[in-house]
Design an enzyme around this catalytic site. Structure first.
Site, PDB file in Angstrom:
ATOM      1  N   ASP A 232     -52.679 -11.122  -8.572  1.00 11.92           N
ATOM      2  CA  ASP A 232     -51.422 -11.246  -9.309  1.00 11.92           C
ATOM      3  C   ASP A 232     -51.606 -11.008 -10.806  1.00 11.92           C
ATOM      4  OD1 ASP A 232     -48.729 -11.745  -9.606  1.00 11.92           O
ATOM      5  OD2 ASP A 232     -48.937 -13.922  -9.622  1.00 11.92           O
ATOM      6  N   HIS A 233     -50.582 -10.434 -11.414  1.00  8.62           N
ATOM      7  CA  HIS A 233     -50.484 -10.250 -12.874  1.00  8.62           C
ATOM      8  C   HIS A 233     -51.765  -9.691 -13.490  1.00  8.62           C
ATOM      9  CE1 HIS A 233     -46.428 -11.581 -13.740  1.00  8.62           C
ATOM     10  NE2 HIS A 233     -46.585 -12.516 -12.826  1.00  8.62           N
TER      11      HIS A 233
ATOM     12  N   GLU B 270     -47.556  -3.755  -6.702  1.00 11.34           N
ATOM     13  CA  GLU B 270     -46.307  -4.326  -7.174  1.00 11.34           C
ATOM     14  C   GLU B 270     -46.253  -4.126  -8.683  1.00 11.34           C
ATOM     15  OE1 GLU B 270     -44.310  -7.880  -5.682  1.00 11.34           O
ATOM     16  OE2 GLU B 270     -44.851  -8.846  -7.581  1.00 11.34           O
TER      17      GLU B 270
ATOM     18  N   LYS C 298     -40.037 -22.672 -14.172  1.00 13.83           N
ATOM     19  CA  LYS C 298     -41.054 -23.117 -13.232  1.00 13.83           C
ATOM     20  C   LYS C 298     -40.652 -24.414 -12.536  1.00 13.83           C
ATOM     21  CE  LYS C 298     -44.009 -19.847 -14.287  1.00 13.83           C
ATOM     22  NZ  LYS C 298     -44.399 -18.806 -13.322  1.00 13.83           N
TER      23      LYS C 298
ATOM     24  N   HIS D 192     -40.301 -13.344  -8.909  1.00 12.47           N
ATOM     25  CA  HIS D 192     -41.380 -14.143  -9.478  1.00 12.47           C
ATOM     26  C   HIS D 192     -40.818 -15.472  -9.979  1.00 12.47           C
ATOM     27  CE1 HIS D 192     -44.362 -10.606 -10.278  1.00 12.47           C
ATOM     28  NE2 HIS D 192     -43.808 -10.558  -9.080  1.00 12.47           N
TER      29      HIS D 192
END
Length: 532
Positions: free
Chosen positions: A192-193, A305, A347, A380
């Site tokens: 991820d990221h 992605e 979050k 996300h």
């Protein structure tokens, strides 16, 4: 008398039948007893030429993989495991520790545990910041996510740095956890990221196959506020710098109209230049990262992605269209794209904003993904966004990917709160002390004034204030790295909370799995069209 080798042969001949399964369990229990271990029945698997099952120490403890193969004809994959070997009644028994070193052997024996591209199947990412959550994630999938493809190994370089875990450890924990819980379907693994080619290299080496490119460092975050004169200056600077693709965009797209089904989008030259200024250098970085990933994977299957969600302003429909057109033009094989949606995706809490506006916007985002991809729309900060899950599933026609991470950490703390309130109070008090520092890299609304100190609160009140109410959830959510890496004294001393938390979760596996199943199950039900 039925010998162990008879049980093994019967199991391998009829491993899909009830009788064969029962004989496999009989063999596994007999073997496990010799090691003073308790087999985990759900993990029983037949591989080509052998039986595999996980077993745990009496009460709780780290798992051991037990592998049973014919002594006279062991399969080739058996030799790849490291561990202690013995023989009983014609069966070779291997007790292999569940370590990163033994993951390749397990994946060779059970190929479904090798991460693979998931394509356009709707998918769900389960982040795990401690390393013990995957069995609960599998249980949620078995109960509520049968139409989805899971990603159990999902972690960003940033999260791994904050938790002091490596890509290899993340992969190991997820793989052994999936085996423990009896997962037999396909799975992915999300790096991820990723911001640099060095990030890609680390994750490729560890076996990840889903690469989320984060070009946010190359996005011009001020572009929305530039005057037309400033936009023109920035655009000319791109031409002088020979930013790849920049010389072609006006000729290709300016003043042309694009059909999105529900609407027509005209890319006027002025708006197009602004979009190019905002995302042109980011797109060049994406292309470079995609090329590097393909080269590093060396012919192995992978998927990309594209994450453009970490921006100050929402991704407009025009901007998304421009990005989609450029990705397609440059041949970037995109499986999913994460826009920055309207509204707040903070979050650990539900969506905050106008749901009707979100729906209307999502219709057009989904139309772009379908017509100029096709690729999935990725959400996300997807944890706990219950208010928009049904819309995401319906409007994208199940062409979606959702990422979660911190919400599983909070459920681990829920298990701690219910079984050792004093320990949870320590974590909560420490989190309050770290909050103002740790919140700096997050977009959240929580404040220290919004949640009382934990001292004197009973377990039920602690759980409500810190794990059910938004303010407390966010305080715990953003301080995870500090909690999990705090040391007693000095860099080489024991962890202050992490080891105790892991021990508690191992002792309370059933409760930990159950709270994860309940909470993540609500996510999956709503995404798949059910009720929360």
């Amino acid at each position: 008398m039925t010998t162990k080798i008879d049980l093994l042969h019967n199991f391998l001949k009829a491993s899909d039948g009830t009788k064969g399964h029962a004989q496999g369990l009989q063999l596994a229990r007999s073997v496990a007893e010799g090691f003073s271990l308790n087999p985990v029945d759900a993990s029983l698997r037949a591989a080509e030429g052998g039986l595999l099952i996980l077993a745990a120490k009496q009460g709780y403890g780290e798992d051991i993989a037990l592998v049973c193969t014919p002594k006279d004809a062991p399969p080739e994959w058996e030799d790849r495991f490291a561990g202690k070997r013995s023989e009983t009644e014609g069966v070779q028994v291997l007790a292999a520790p569940c370590t990163p070193d033994n993951v390749p052997a397990l994946q060779t024996a059970l190929p479904n545990l090798v991460p693979a591209p998931l394509g356009m199947t709707p998918s769900f990412g389960f982040g795990d910041r401690i390393g013990l959550a995957t069995p609960g994630h599998v249980a949620a999938m078995h109960m509520y996510g049968t139409t989805l493809a899971p990603i159990f190994a999902q972690q960003s370089i940033r999260e791994m740095t904050r938790t002091e875990r490596s890509p290899r450890q993340v992969m190991s924990d997820a793989t052994w956890g999936a085996f423990r819980a009896g997962w037999q379907g396909p799975l992915g693994a999300d790096a991820d990221h990723l911001k640099t080619t060095a990030d890609v290299d680390q994750m490729v080496k560890a076996g990840f196959t889903f690469f989320t490119i984060d070009p946010s460092d190359h996005v011009d975050q001020q572009a929305d506020d530039y005057s037309n004169t400033q936009v023109e200056e920035k655009f000319q600077a791109m031409l002088r710098d020979n930013v790849p693709g920049s010389r072609d965009v006006l000729g290709l797209y300016a003043d042309k109209s694009f059909d999105l089904g529900a609407d027509q989008i005209a890319l006027e030259a002025s708006a197009l230049k602004r979009a190019a200024v905002k995302y042109g250098r980011a797109l060049a970085h994406i292309c470079a990262m995609a090329q590097h990933t393909a080269k590093t994977m060396a012919g192995r299957g992978f998927e990309l992605e594209i994450s453009v969600d970490e921006t100050d302003q929402p991704t407009t429909i025009l901007e998304h269209l421009f990005i989609a057109l450029e990705l397609k033009r440059h041949g970037v094989p995109t499986v999913s794209l994460a826009p920055r949606f309207i509204g707040d995706f903070e979050k650990g809490v539900d969506f905050r904003g106008d749901v009707a506006r979100f729906e209307a916007d999502l219709v057009l985002h989904a139309a772009i993904a379908e017509q100029y991809g096709p690729y999935k729309i990725s959400l996300h900060s997807g944890s706990d966004k219950f208010g928009v899950y049904p819309q995401l599933g319906r409007i994208t026609q199940q062409a979606f990917h959702v990422k979660t991470a911190g919400t599983s950490y909070l459920e681990a703390l829920r298990a701690a709160c219910r079984t050792d309130a004093d320990f949870f109070r320590e974590i909560a008090a420490f989190s309050l002390g770290r909050f103002e520092t740790d919140r700096a890299t997050y977009h959240i609304s929580a404040s220290l004034d919004g949640t009382p100190a934990p001292g004197g609160l009973d377990a039920e009140t602690l759980e409500r204030l810190y794990l059910d109410e938004d303010n407390g959830r966010q305080i715990l959510h953003v301080t995870f790295g500090s909690v999990l890496t705090a040391r007693e004294a000095g860099d080489s001393s024991p962890y202050r909370f992490r080891d105790r938390l892991k021990t508690l979760l191992l002792q309370q596996r059933r409760l930990h799995d159950q709270v994860l199943t309940n909470h993540l199950g609500k996510h999956l039900r709503l995404l798949c069209g059910g009720e929360g």
